[in-house]
Design an enzyme around this catalytic site. Sequence first.
Site, PDB file in Angstrom:
ATOM      1  N   GLU A 167       0.845  -1.198   0.000  1.00  0.00           N
ATOM      2  CA  GLU A 167       0.000   0.000   0.000  1.00  0.00           C
ATOM      3  C   GLU A 167       0.882   1.249   0.000  1.00  0.00           C
ATOM      4  O   GLU A 167       2.004   1.220   0.520  1.00  0.00           O
ATOM      5  CB  GLU A 167      -0.915  -0.065   1.254  1.00  0.00           C
ATOM      6  N   ASP A 168       0.370   2.325  -0.565  1.00  0.00           N
ATOM      7  CA  ASP A 168       1.144   3.567  -0.558  1.00  0.00           C
ATOM      8  C   ASP A 168       1.015   4.292   0.774  1.00  0.00           C
ATOM      9  O   ASP A 168       2.002   4.728   1.362  1.00  0.00           O
ATOM     10  CB  ASP A 168       0.732   4.492  -1.717  1.00  0.00           C
ATOM     11  N   ILE A 169      -0.224   4.429   1.268  1.00  0.00           N
ATOM     12  CA  ILE A 169      -0.437   5.227   2.474  1.00  0.00           C
ATOM     13  C   ILE A 169      -1.689   4.729   3.197  1.00  0.00           C
ATOM     14  O   ILE A 169      -2.688   4.402   2.561  1.00  0.00           O
ATOM     15  CB  ILE A 169      -0.541   6.729   2.100  1.00  0.00           C
ATOM     16  N   LYS A 191      -0.441   7.243   8.603  1.00  0.00           N
ATOM     17  CA  LYS A 191      -0.872   8.401   9.398  1.00  0.00           C
ATOM     18  C   LYS A 191      -1.568   7.865  10.646  1.00  0.00           C
ATOM     19  O   LYS A 191      -2.802   7.767  10.676  1.00  0.00           O
ATOM     20  CB  LYS A 191      -1.887   9.244   8.622  1.00  0.00           C
ATOM     21  N   ASP A 243      -4.531   5.858   5.876  1.00  0.00           N
ATOM     22  CA  ASP A 243      -5.126   7.045   6.484  1.00  0.00           C
ATOM     23  C   ASP A 243      -6.132   6.567   7.532  1.00  0.00           C
ATOM     24  O   ASP A 243      -5.775   6.274   8.673  1.00  0.00           O
ATOM     25  CB  ASP A 243      -5.749   7.876   5.351  1.00  0.00           C
ATOM     26  N   SER A 244      -7.396   6.390   7.165  1.00  0.00           N
ATOM     27  CA  SER A 244      -8.374   5.885   8.145  1.00  0.00           C
ATOM     28  C   SER A 244      -8.189   4.384   8.381  1.00  0.00           C
ATOM     29  O   SER A 244      -8.610   3.862   9.401  1.00  0.00           O
ATOM     30  CB  SER A 244      -9.802   6.145   7.650  1.00  0.00           C
ATOM     31  N   GLY A 245      -7.605   3.682   7.410  1.00  0.00           N
ATOM     32  CA  GLY A 245      -7.451   2.236   7.504  1.00  0.00           C
ATOM     33  C   GLY A 245      -8.614   1.467   6.884  1.00  0.00           C
ATOM     34  O   GLY A 245      -8.608   0.242   6.852  1.00  0.00           O
ATOM     35  N   LEU A 246      -9.593   2.216   6.360  1.00  0.00           N
ATOM     36  CA  LEU A 246     -10.799   1.568   5.810  1.00  0.00           C
ATOM     37  C   LEU A 246     -10.463   0.575   4.689  1.00  0.00           C
ATOM     38  O   LEU A 246     -10.950  -0.555   4.680  1.00  0.00           O
ATOM     39  CB  LEU A 246     -11.765   2.638   5.268  1.00  0.00           C
ATOM     40  N   THR A 247      -9.626   1.013   3.753  1.00  0.00           N
ATOM     41  CA  THR A 247      -9.311   0.168   2.591  1.00  0.00           C
ATOM     42  C   THR A 247      -8.777  -1.186   3.052  1.00  0.00           C
ATOM     43  O   THR A 247      -9.253  -2.239   2.630  1.00  0.00           O
ATOM     44  CB  THR A 247      -8.234   0.862   1.720  1.00  0.00           C
TER      45      THR A 247
HETATM   46  P1  IMP Z   1      -7.797   4.783   3.985  1.00  0.00           P
HETATM   47  O1  IMP Z   1      -8.681   3.713   3.431  1.00  0.00           O
HETATM   48  O2  IMP Z   1      -8.573   5.906   4.624  1.00  0.00           O
HETATM   49  O3  IMP Z   1      -6.704   4.262   4.884  1.00  0.00           O
HETATM   50  O4  IMP Z   1      -7.133   5.477   2.761  1.00  0.00           O
HETATM   51  C1  IMP Z   1      -6.207   4.842   2.029  1.00  0.00           C
HETATM   52  C2  IMP Z   1      -6.106   5.339   0.606  1.00  0.00           C
HETATM   53  O5  IMP Z   1      -6.512   6.712   0.465  1.00  0.00           O
HETATM   54  C3  IMP Z   1      -4.658   5.294   0.236  1.00  0.00           C
HETATM   55  O6  IMP Z   1      -4.343   4.063  -0.338  1.00  0.00           O
HETATM   56  C4  IMP Z   1      -4.530   6.422  -0.752  1.00  0.00           C
HETATM   57  O7  IMP Z   1      -4.818   5.946  -2.030  1.00  0.00           O
HETATM   58  C5  IMP Z   1      -5.572   7.432  -0.293  1.00  0.00           C
HETATM   59  N1  IMP Z   1      -4.951   8.454   0.583  1.00  0.00           N
HETATM   60  C6  IMP Z   1      -5.006   8.552   1.926  1.00  0.00           C
HETATM   61  N2  IMP Z   1      -4.319   9.614   2.374  1.00  0.00           N
HETATM   62  C7  IMP Z   1      -3.799  10.212   1.269  1.00  0.00           C
HETATM   63  C8  IMP Z   1      -2.944  11.360   1.080  1.00  0.00           C
HETATM   64  O8  IMP Z   1      -2.504  12.068   2.007  1.00  0.00           O
HETATM   65  N3  IMP Z   1      -2.613  11.622  -0.211  1.00  0.00           N
HETATM   66  C9  IMP Z   1      -3.039  10.882  -1.269  1.00  0.00           C
HETATM   67  N4  IMP Z   1      -3.820   9.808  -1.135  1.00  0.00           N
HETATM   68  C10 IMP Z   1      -4.199   9.473   0.126  1.00  0.00           C
HETATM   69 MG    MG Z   2      -3.536   3.423  -1.952  1.00  0.00          MG
END
Ligand code: IMP
Ligand code: MG
Length: 182
Positions: free
Chosen positions: A105-107, A137, A109-113
């Site tokens: 994974e690249d990043i 994060k 954030d919430s962890g939902l993905t």
């Molecule tokens: P999550 O599901 O909220 O953890 O989000 C994960 C996905 O949202 C990452 O795989 C990214 O593709 C996108 N994302 C989250 N934060 C950023 C950011 O700061 N910049 C660009 N893409 C982000």
């Molecule tokens: Mg991603």
Amino acid sequence: MESGNIQIGDYQFEKYIEKERIESKIIELADSINAYYSSQNVQTIVLLDGAETFASKLIPHLKFPISKTELQLKTYEGFESTQTLQIPLELHHQFNKKDPVLIIEDIIDSGLTLFKLFNYLNQYGFNSLQIVTLLHKPTCLKYPIQPMFVGFEIGPEFVIGFGMDIDESGRELDCIYRLKSI
Ligand code: IMP
Ligand code: MG
């Protein structure tokens, strides 16, 4: 050579993590991953589009046999997480239950993905699941996700570059930039 600040639409981004720091971090991550898996066969899942650049730099340093599945799961629109995610039906048929799975994974954030993907794979009996993420994060985490391999822990800032985008802009930048002001 990219300068310190860039403008995308109305937004200003400042240079945050230099290319050289990213490259040496990827070598460190590869060393830890190689030590963990030793000579096992590992099934990798690359989360598109964001993790494509990271995976393309990481995978050549892995010393064990891998298979690679690319998966598109989009949760972000602009700066906001949409909190919805669709997993393609029949995805599990692409994996075997014997070999461990490493999600690239690249990043986070919430962890939902990753939470949804984990639940999905767990339900089909894949239990040896680990995550490598270039950025994490921790203060934004809303779901119980514990990546085993983390490149950089950052604050709640929005970042682009090295594969990460803001509405499809900024992916090609070879350093990581963070949003200066909204
Ligand atoms: P999550 O599901 O909220 O953890 O989000 C994960 C996905 O949202 C990452 O795989 C990214 O593709 C996108 N994302 C989250 N934060 C950023 C950011 O700061 N910049 C660009 N893409 C982000
Ligand atoms: Mg991603």
